[in-house]
Design a protein around this motif. Sequence first.
Motif, PDB file in Angstrom:
ATOM      1  N   PHE A 194     -16.572   8.077  25.214  1.00 38.11           N
ATOM      2  CA  PHE A 194     -15.407   7.963  26.075  1.00 38.11           C
ATOM      3  C   PHE A 194     -14.108   7.842  25.277  1.00 38.11           C
ATOM      4  O   PHE A 194     -13.028   7.933  25.843  1.00 38.11           O
ATOM      5  CB  PHE A 194     -15.569   6.769  27.022  1.00 38.11           C
ATOM      6  N   SER A 195     -14.246   7.637  23.965  1.00 40.95           N
ATOM      7  CA  SER A 195     -13.059   7.531  23.120  1.00 40.95           C
ATOM      8  C   SER A 195     -12.574   8.884  22.605  1.00 40.95           C
ATOM      9  O   SER A 195     -11.504   8.965  22.027  1.00 40.95           O
ATOM     10  CB  SER A 195     -13.345   6.611  21.927  1.00 40.95           C
ATOM     11  N   ILE A 196     -13.382   9.937  22.782  1.00 41.93           N
ATOM     12  CA  ILE A 196     -12.977  11.232  22.222  1.00 41.93           C
ATOM     13  C   ILE A 196     -12.303  12.126  23.250  1.00 41.93           C
ATOM     14  O   ILE A 196     -11.805  13.185  22.914  1.00 41.93           O
ATOM     15  CB  ILE A 196     -14.174  11.973  21.590  1.00 41.93           C
ATOM     16  N   PHE A 197     -12.279  11.707  24.505  1.00 40.70           N
ATOM     17  CA  PHE A 197     -11.592  12.496  25.514  1.00 40.70           C
ATOM     18  C   PHE A 197     -10.080  12.382  25.328  1.00 40.70           C
ATOM     19  O   PHE A 197      -9.570  11.317  24.953  1.00 40.70           O
ATOM     20  CB  PHE A 197     -11.952  12.015  26.925  1.00 40.70           C
ATOM     21  N   LYS A 198      -9.376  13.469  25.599  1.00 40.14           N
ATOM     22  CA  LYS A 198      -7.918  13.433  25.516  1.00 40.14           C
ATOM     23  C   LYS A 198      -7.358  12.561  26.630  1.00 40.14           C
ATOM     24  O   LYS A 198      -7.960  12.418  27.694  1.00 40.14           O
ATOM     25  CB  LYS A 198      -7.354  14.852  25.633  1.00 40.14           C
ATOM     26  N   GLU A 199      -6.189  12.006  26.379  1.00 38.87           N
ATOM     27  CA  GLU A 199      -5.590  11.093  27.355  1.00 38.87           C
ATOM     28  C   GLU A 199      -5.335  11.772  28.689  1.00 38.87           C
ATOM     29  O   GLU A 199      -5.374  11.142  29.743  1.00 38.87           O
ATOM     30  CB  GLU A 199      -4.279  10.529  26.784  1.00 38.87           C
ATOM     31  N   THR A 200      -5.091  13.083  28.641  1.00 37.26           N
ATOM     32  CA  THR A 200      -4.762  13.813  29.867  1.00 37.26           C
ATOM     33  C   THR A 200      -5.987  14.384  30.581  1.00 37.26           C
ATOM     34  O   THR A 200      -5.867  14.975  31.640  1.00 37.26           O
ATOM     35  CB  THR A 200      -3.813  14.981  29.527  1.00 37.26           C
ATOM     36  N   GLU A 201      -7.161  14.198  29.988  1.00 38.21           N
ATOM     37  CA  GLU A 201      -8.363  14.817  30.545  1.00 38.21           C
ATOM     38  C   GLU A 201      -8.755  14.171  31.870  1.00 38.21           C
ATOM     39  O   GLU A 201      -8.749  12.952  32.020  1.00 38.21           O
ATOM     40  CB  GLU A 201      -9.518  14.714  29.555  1.00 38.21           C
ATOM     41  N   GLN A 202      -9.097  15.016  32.835  1.00 38.95           N
ATOM     42  CA  GLN A 202      -9.503  14.557  34.160  1.00 38.95           C
ATOM     43  C   GLN A 202     -10.796  15.275  34.547  1.00 38.95           C
ATOM     44  O   GLN A 202     -10.867  16.508  34.519  1.00 38.95           O
ATOM     45  CB  GLN A 202      -8.424  14.901  35.203  1.00 38.95           C
ATOM     46  N   SER A 230     -14.509  14.968  37.257  1.00 39.32           N
ATOM     47  CA  SER A 230     -15.092  14.330  38.445  1.00 39.32           C
ATOM     48  C   SER A 230     -16.368  13.585  38.048  1.00 39.32           C
ATOM     49  O   SER A 230     -16.924  13.794  36.968  1.00 39.32           O
ATOM     50  CB  SER A 230     -15.425  15.380  39.504  1.00 39.32           C
ATOM     51  N   LEU A 231     -16.835  12.754  38.949  1.00 37.96           N
ATOM     52  CA  LEU A 231     -18.091  12.051  38.719  1.00 37.96           C
ATOM     53  C   LEU A 231     -19.234  13.048  38.570  1.00 37.96           C
ATOM     54  O   LEU A 231     -20.122  12.873  37.729  1.00 37.96           O
ATOM     55  CB  LEU A 231     -18.367  11.093  39.877  1.00 37.96           C
ATOM     56  N   ARG A 232     -19.209  14.120  39.371  1.00 38.60           N
ATOM     57  CA  ARG A 232     -20.249  15.154  39.282  1.00 38.60           C
ATOM     58  C   ARG A 232     -20.287  15.739  37.867  1.00 38.60           C
ATOM     59  O   ARG A 232     -21.362  15.893  37.271  1.00 38.60           O
ATOM     60  CB  ARG A 232     -19.975  16.256  40.298  1.00 38.60           C
ATOM     61  N   ASP A 233     -19.109  16.041  37.311  1.00 43.12           N
ATOM     62  CA  ASP A 233     -19.050  16.601  35.959  1.00 43.12           C
ATOM     63  C   ASP A 233     -19.556  15.604  34.925  1.00 43.12           C
ATOM     64  O   ASP A 233     -20.263  15.972  33.981  1.00 43.12           O
ATOM     65  CB  ASP A 233     -17.613  17.004  35.611  1.00 43.12           C
ATOM     66  N   GLU A 269     -15.545  12.248  44.753  1.00 46.94           N
ATOM     67  CA  GLU A 269     -15.012  13.597  44.605  1.00 46.94           C
ATOM     68  C   GLU A 269     -13.745  13.634  43.768  1.00 46.94           C
ATOM     69  O   GLU A 269     -13.341  14.695  43.286  1.00 46.94           O
ATOM     70  CB  GLU A 269     -14.713  14.200  45.994  1.00 46.94           C
ATOM     71  N   ALA A 270     -13.093  12.493  43.595  1.00 48.74           N
ATOM     72  CA  ALA A 270     -11.811  12.462  42.889  1.00 48.74           C
ATOM     73  C   ALA A 270     -11.994  12.721  41.398  1.00 48.74           C
ATOM     74  O   ALA A 270     -13.029  12.384  40.817  1.00 48.74           O
ATOM     75  CB  ALA A 270     -11.143  11.112  43.107  1.00 48.74           C
ATOM     76  N   LYS A 271     -10.969  13.317  40.791  1.00 51.07           N
ATOM     77  CA  LYS A 271     -10.970  13.513  39.344  1.00 51.07           C
ATOM     78  C   LYS A 271     -10.160  12.406  38.693  1.00 51.07           C
ATOM     79  O   LYS A 271      -9.134  11.978  39.224  1.00 51.07           O
ATOM     80  CB  LYS A 271     -10.391  14.881  38.982  1.00 51.07           C
ATOM     81  N   ALA A 272     -10.631  11.941  37.547  1.00 51.53           N
ATOM     82  CA  ALA A 272      -9.962  10.851  36.833  1.00 51.53           C
ATOM     83  C   ALA A 272     -10.317  10.945  35.358  1.00 51.53           C
ATOM     84  O   ALA A 272     -11.174  11.742  34.962  1.00 51.53           O
ATOM     85  CB  ALA A 272     -10.373   9.504  37.403  1.00 51.53           C
ATOM     86  N   HIS A 273      -9.664  10.115  34.551  1.00 54.90           N
ATOM     87  CA  HIS A 273     -10.040  10.067  33.140  1.00 54.90           C
ATOM     88  C   HIS A 273     -11.460   9.515  33.035  1.00 54.90           C
ATOM     89  O   HIS A 273     -11.835   8.591  33.768  1.00 54.90           O
ATOM     90  CB  HIS A 273      -9.073   9.179  32.355  1.00 54.90           C
ATOM     91  N   PRO A 274     -12.293  10.080  32.151  1.00 57.56           N
ATOM     92  CA  PRO A 274     -13.690   9.622  32.042  1.00 57.56           C
ATOM     93  C   PRO A 274     -13.840   8.124  31.836  1.00 57.56           C
ATOM     94  O   PRO A 274     -14.789   7.514  32.335  1.00 57.56           O
ATOM     95  CB  PRO A 274     -14.214  10.401  30.830  1.00 57.56           C
ATOM     96  N   LEU A 275     -12.893   7.538  31.112  1.00 53.11           N
ATOM     97  CA  LEU A 275     -12.969   6.096  30.872  1.00 53.11           C
ATOM     98  C   LEU A 275     -12.809   5.323  32.171  1.00 53.11           C
ATOM     99  O   LEU A 275     -13.466   4.303  32.386  1.00 53.11           O
ATOM    100  CB  LEU A 275     -11.888   5.698  29.866  1.00 53.11           C
ATOM    101  N   GLN A 276     -11.946   5.826  33.064  1.00 52.73           N
ATOM    102  CA  GLN A 276     -11.773   5.161  34.351  1.00 52.73           C
ATOM    103  C   GLN A 276     -13.005   5.349  35.232  1.00 52.73           C
ATOM    104  O   GLN A 276     -13.373   4.458  36.009  1.00 52.73           O
ATOM    105  CB  GLN A 276     -10.529   5.699  35.059  1.00 52.73           C
ATOM    106  N   LEU A 277     -13.677   6.495  35.105  1.00 49.81           N
ATOM    107  CA  LEU A 277     -14.937   6.691  35.823  1.00 49.81           C
ATOM    108  C   LEU A 277     -15.981   5.691  35.336  1.00 49.81           C
ATOM    109  O   LEU A 277     -16.741   5.138  36.136  1.00 49.81           O
ATOM    110  CB  LEU A 277     -15.447   8.120  35.617  1.00 49.81           C
TER     111      LEU A 277
END
Length: 939
Positions: free
Chosen positions: A228-236, A238-241, A295-303
């Motif tokens: 979860f630390s390698i995702f870009k700050e702007t990355e969004q 979904s939970l499905r992804d 269904e919402a998209k968010a930063h992976p860390l927030q998921l």
Amino acid sequence: MDQTGEATSLNVLTYHRELLVSRLRSTQCILDNLLACGFLCEEDAEIVQQTVTRTDRVRKILELVQCKGEQACQYFMFIIYKVCDAYIDLQPWLKEINFNPSSAITVMEVVNTDPISRYCEKLRHEMSQDTCFIMSYGQREETRLEDLYTDTLMELLNECNESLGFVESLDQLLGDHAVFNPQGEIIYVMGDAGIGKSILLQKLQNLWSKKELQTDAIFFFKFRCRMFSIFKETEQISLRDLLFKYNCHPDHDPDDEVFDYILRFPEKVLFTFDGYDEIQEDIDLMNVPEVVSPEAKAHPLQLLVSLLCGKLLKSSQKVLTARTGIEIQSRVIRKRAVLRGFSPTHLKTYIDLHFKEQEHRELVSVQLDASPHLCGLCCTPLFCWIVFKSFRHLHTMHDSFHLPDTCITLTGIFLLLSEVFLSRSALPAPSLLKKSTRCASETFKAGLKPLVAFAKLALQGMDRGSFICNQEEVTACGLSEEDLPLGFLRPVSEYDTSGGPANFEFLHITLQSFLAAFALVLDEEGAANSILKFFTECSRKRKPSCLLFDICISDNSKPSEKKLFATNEHLQFTNLFLCGLLSKAHTGLMEHLVSPVVLKKKRALLKSYLSSSVKSHLHGLPHYNGDEGKKVHVLPNFLWMLRCIFETGSKDIAQITAKGITASLIKLGYCNVYSGDCTALNFVLQHRQKLLGLDMDNNNISDYGVKQLKPSFCKMTVVRLCVNHLSDSSIEVLAEELCKHKVVEVLGLYNNHITDVGAKLVAQIIEECPKLRVVKIGKNKITSVGGKNLASAIQKSSSIFDVGMWGNSIGDEGAEAFAEALRHHPSLTNLSLSANGITSKGGKVLTEALRENSVLRIFWLVQNEMTDDAAPHLAELVKANSGLTHLWLISNQFTVHGIKHLAEALTHNTILKEICVKGNQLCEEEEKQFVAEKRLRFH
């Protein structure tokens, strides 16, 4: 109805039509099987598939099936019966209608083509492939999980971190045993670096893949938190992804049936999140909205946060691991466990798995037994793996089965691991007839180029708080394709779904810390004082725990620190390894790799820094006065300081530290001290001139730790080792040393694993140590045999003041022995015989003896089995005014009649301050009878 009056399958489908329309989610499997068995034709299937909505498809299938007759209707129901995972909603309905397929139907084949079941099987298959080899400590081609996995001690804890016993099987970890918060969803597993957290999760995953784990979960998603630390700050995303891209993607699922099923039945999902402390991220989560929609998209860390808090997929089961000391709020924790490493039995099993020849097993066992510190290190699976791998390397390459003397420190064993890795390219394959002579300096010199590159890469990661590196960073540090198979790095593909070049990580974070320290030592161009950079970082005041759940659950006040998840233990290890690499013991090797002038300068700088830091730290420790003299309660950094001093091997710094401890008692309780730390503690305490008390309650030092402390017991006036997993062999060491020097005044051994054998040794200490005042030996495994020995010794002691025996099993026989000890005892003032299985018979003997005792003031008989039969005898004791001030009879079996005896006796007593009788067999109304007698306490 048919002619017999029974409901036909056709009629059942008609009657329950709307229920089936509403609950039948997946139609593909039903269509496929009806088609395969000839109940539907291709034209029928096309008609169904042309319908737009799921409910219309179900209605059309029901119409067609009912048109085909009774057998088709019964086969329709048989499909639902056989593919139960997919049609879980309808299983209660089948039971309700008492579905019993005919013999003609049961011989018909049902092929599971349901997307949910197929996805579950795919998950199990991929999970099996991913977990069947040990990846944590070795290369894929080396070892199968089942060939080397060994259980470790796993202790269950309650909400207050008190022990609830040890896990007997991994199924017990997932079950309802030891749950202290049913509303929580996280099984929180803590443990030190290298203690086996990752391999435990791998074992869980592997068992699930083989259907050998007792769980209802049909989906298992595994994550490593560092991803979860390698995702870009702007990355969004979904939970499905998050679920499907980073685990296993469902095939042939056009209508998202799998994801829909997961959302409807989250209790069928099991997650593992490994290494919560490894999240090193700067994202300001307070500005990221809470995710509650799947269904919402968010930063992976927030998921991740929303999953762990139950905002997403509430009721799914989660196992979360982190290093000891990382605390999260209890409200989200279902149960808590801590890994304690290998027990002696586990260690023997691990030896047997590693070494197939009995001769080799014996050679390894002999060397471990000769070094308690090495044994202590080997309680940690990672360190044990390195030691055993080194044994095998030395035997294979050099025909030796003896570890070098320098391997008694952590730095030493990581140097040996590096030598093993570098020898893969530095030395030619040994001849079958003649094996080479070991020369570590030659191996390191030959492998210096890749070593420098690996070290540089490790340090760069430490500088930016990253445990993942990409191909570009690897190449930029000077590493080639030929260097990668050495073993320091391994590819990690699960973090990249784009098909690009693999990312890499070091074999273990602790190895990255070691190599980062190596980089600081090898660097001859930078400023010499740069070696102190991580000491400075670690000395800053930082919160000891991650704030993840504070963010998720608490108010919106902004946390003061930017790196919300950062933990600095990996930096502490870097400092420790720096001390080891610059120690005198490794000078011979390091002078072949670094200019002696630079090395000398860095060693002087480090020694100066440590000396001044020790003085400053000890000066700033809080002191307070207690019953056992002037105490100092050390801070967590003190333990790392001790570890670093031991790695330096510097007698001068050890003497400075010992001299700086001005208190008469050091309190190290709840400091996560493990057995290997005891050598570091002893390294300092052996230079102490004055007597000293040591409180190490509630740690994990085990028998190995006691053996390492042996030289320091000659100075100890207070020896508190409660809750430390000690057995009788520890008491043997204590008896030998304490009886030899006779300075001990306080002995704390509460809640260990001491039996009657150990109790006899404690009795010897009581008899032979004339200054011993306090003995706490409750919650062990002592029966009447040990109780008699202890009572006899107490009877002979004229110094003993306080004895705690709560939670043993001495029974009435033991109580009678204590009665004799008490009868005319000159000094025993406090005594607890609570929770010892004492009945009225033992109570009667004790009270009779106490009538002849004028010294005892506090007497606890809580949680025993005394009834009203003992009440008249207790009343006589109360009337005797013997000097007793506090009598606790909580949780026995007295009724209102027995309490009346005590209440009446109190009118003749002027000394007793209280008799506590809470938890006996009186109702609230009966307790009110005694409200006038204030000294009789029910609450």
